[in-house]
Structure formats: structure tokens, C-alpha cells
Write a protein that holds these residues in place. Structure first.
Motif, PDB file in Angstrom:
ATOM      1  N   LEU A 131       0.845  -1.331   0.098  1.00 38.12           N
ATOM      2  CA  LEU A 131       0.116   0.080  -0.045  1.00 38.12           C
ATOM      3  C   LEU A 131       0.889   1.318  -0.083  1.00 38.12           C
ATOM      4  O   LEU A 131       0.606   2.360  -0.577  1.00 38.12           O
ATOM      5  CB  LEU A 131      -1.058   0.255   1.226  1.00 38.12           C
ATOM      6  CG  LEU A 131      -1.960  -1.188   1.261  1.00 38.12           C
ATOM      7  CD1 LEU A 131      -2.895  -1.103   2.619  1.00 38.12           C
ATOM      8  CD2 LEU A 131      -2.790  -0.815  -0.211  1.00 38.12           C
ATOM      9  N   GLU A 132       1.937   1.230   0.682  1.00 33.60           N
ATOM     10  CA  GLU A 132       2.889   2.357   0.833  1.00 33.60           C
ATOM     11  C   GLU A 132       3.385   2.608  -0.547  1.00 33.60           C
ATOM     12  O   GLU A 132       3.762   3.924  -1.096  1.00 33.60           O
ATOM     13  CB  GLU A 132       3.732   2.311   1.644  1.00 33.60           C
ATOM     14  CG  GLU A 132       3.396   2.479   3.155  1.00 33.60           C
ATOM     15  CD  GLU A 132       4.564   2.322   4.290  1.00 33.60           C
ATOM     16  OE1 GLU A 132       5.851   2.311   3.817  1.00 33.60           O
ATOM     17  OE2 GLU A 132       4.203   2.555   5.274  1.00 33.60           O
TER      18      GLU A 132
ATOM     19  N   LEU B 136       3.230   5.875  -5.784  1.00 36.21           N
ATOM     20  CA  LEU B 136       3.201   5.702  -7.264  1.00 36.21           C
ATOM     21  C   LEU B 136       1.854   7.181  -7.439  1.00 36.21           C
ATOM     22  O   LEU B 136       2.036   7.824  -8.307  1.00 36.21           O
ATOM     23  CB  LEU B 136       2.609   4.768  -7.705  1.00 36.21           C
ATOM     24  CG  LEU B 136       3.780   3.744  -7.881  1.00 36.21           C
ATOM     25  CD1 LEU B 136       3.286   2.362  -8.362  1.00 36.21           C
ATOM     26  CD2 LEU B 136       4.907   4.136  -8.809  1.00 36.21           C
ATOM     27  N   SER B 137       0.920   7.344  -6.518  1.00 35.21           N
ATOM     28  CA  SER B 137      -0.159   8.150  -6.749  1.00 35.21           C
ATOM     29  C   SER B 137       0.502   9.409  -6.400  1.00 35.21           C
ATOM     30  O   SER B 137       0.007  10.336  -7.116  1.00 35.21           O
ATOM     31  CB  SER B 137      -1.395   7.676  -5.763  1.00 35.21           C
ATOM     32  OG  SER B 137      -0.868   8.082  -4.451  1.00 35.21           O
TER      33      SER B 137
ATOM     34  N   GLY C  22      -1.698  20.463  -6.615  1.00 34.14           N
ATOM     35  CA  GLY C  22      -2.970  21.017  -6.707  1.00 34.14           C
ATOM     36  C   GLY C  22      -4.331  20.395  -6.709  1.00 34.14           C
ATOM     37  O   GLY C  22      -5.184  20.582  -5.939  1.00 34.14           O
ATOM     38  N   PHE C  23      -4.250  19.316  -7.463  1.00 37.89           N
ATOM     39  CA  PHE C  23      -5.293  18.381  -7.369  1.00 37.89           C
ATOM     40  C   PHE C  23      -5.601  17.792  -6.170  1.00 37.89           C
ATOM     41  O   PHE C  23      -7.074  17.552  -5.746  1.00 37.89           O
ATOM     42  CB  PHE C  23      -5.025  17.188  -8.539  1.00 37.89           C
ATOM     43  CG  PHE C  23      -6.464  16.377  -8.854  1.00 37.89           C
ATOM     44  CD1 PHE C  23      -7.446  16.511  -9.378  1.00 37.89           C
ATOM     45  CD2 PHE C  23      -6.375  15.051  -8.268  1.00 37.89           C
ATOM     46  CE1 PHE C  23      -8.600  15.791  -9.586  1.00 37.89           C
ATOM     47  CE2 PHE C  23      -7.331  14.138  -8.284  1.00 37.89           C
ATOM     48  CZ  PHE C  23      -8.489  14.526  -8.995  1.00 37.89           C
TER      49      PHE C  23
ATOM     50  N   HIS D 195      -1.421  15.222   0.257  1.00 33.90           N
ATOM     51  CA  HIS D 195      -0.192  14.515   0.718  1.00 33.90           C
ATOM     52  C   HIS D 195       0.811  15.170   1.644  1.00 33.90           C
ATOM     53  O   HIS D 195       1.262  16.297   1.248  1.00 33.90           O
ATOM     54  CB  HIS D 195       0.538  14.245  -0.927  1.00 33.90           C
ATOM     55  CG  HIS D 195      -0.141  13.458  -1.931  1.00 33.90           C
ATOM     56  ND1 HIS D 195      -0.581  12.054  -1.659  1.00 33.90           N
ATOM     57  CD2 HIS D 195      -0.768  13.937  -2.900  1.00 33.90           C
ATOM     58  CE1 HIS D 195      -1.246  11.664  -2.642  1.00 33.90           C
ATOM     59  NE2 HIS D 195      -1.440  12.711  -3.489  1.00 33.90           N
ATOM     60  N   LYS D 196       1.012  14.840   2.672  1.00 37.73           N
ATOM     61  CA  LYS D 196       1.892  15.344   3.543  1.00 37.73           C
ATOM     62  C   LYS D 196       3.058  14.587   3.969  1.00 37.73           C
ATOM     63  O   LYS D 196       2.975  13.418   3.260  1.00 37.73           O
ATOM     64  CB  LYS D 196       1.228  15.486   5.031  1.00 37.73           C
ATOM     65  CG  LYS D 196      -0.214  16.243   5.014  1.00 37.73           C
ATOM     66  CD  LYS D 196      -0.838  16.173   6.270  1.00 37.73           C
ATOM     67  CE  LYS D 196      -2.022  17.138   6.643  1.00 37.73           C
ATOM     68  NZ  LYS D 196      -2.944  17.530   5.390  1.00 37.73           N
ATOM     69  N   GLY D 197       3.895  15.153   4.375  1.00 37.46           N
ATOM     70  CA  GLY D 197       4.989  14.408   4.657  1.00 37.46           C
ATOM     71  C   GLY D 197       5.317  13.152   5.781  1.00 37.46           C
ATOM     72  O   GLY D 197       4.110  13.239   6.472  1.00 37.46           O
TER      73      GLY D 197
END
Length: 69
Positions: free
Chosen positions: A45-46, A51-52, A59-60, A65-67
């Protein structure tokens, strides 16, 4: 997260505890195999999430997505 969760009043087990029991049963009652299966799935999953992150613009995703912690 290292402690067992208390189930809400009226419930025998918390949802996470039930899921853990199901994973152990699916692994033939071998706790080590169950843990290895869960860790392998987490790695998978990671990898998909990485990849995502590469495929989706920041922007999308609007800052979703955070660190890593």
C-alpha cells in the motif's frame, strides 16, 4: 498505539481487535505469519501511495499528501 483498545460499552472487542483476530485465523492461528502478512500488505500500500503521489499533482490533491511522520 501500543496498547490494546478498550471496546465501547456493550461490545466484547474493539473493531481493530476483531480484525486482528480475523488476520490470525486467516494465517492458520500463527501470529507471526499474520503479522508478516499485514506488514507485506502495508509495504504494498505504501508503494501504491508513492506512485499516486508521483502521478497526482499537489494542486489536484489540495495538500492531502503530507510528509511522512
Amino acid at each position: 498505539m501500543g496498547k490494546r483498545q478498550n471496546a465501547p460499552a456493550g461490545e466484547a472487542m474493539s473493531e481493530l481487535e476483531m480484525l486482528a483476530q480475523q488476520a490470525i485465523v486467516a494465517a492458520g492461528d500463527d501470529v507471526v505469519v499474520a503479522l508478516l502478512n499485514v506488514l507485506a500488505k502495508n509495504v504494498e500500500l505504501e508503494r501504491e501511495l508513492a506512485l499516486s503521489r508521483a502521478a497526482v499533482s499537489s494542486g489536484f490533491s489540495r495538500g492531502w499528501h503530507k510528509g511522512r511522520l
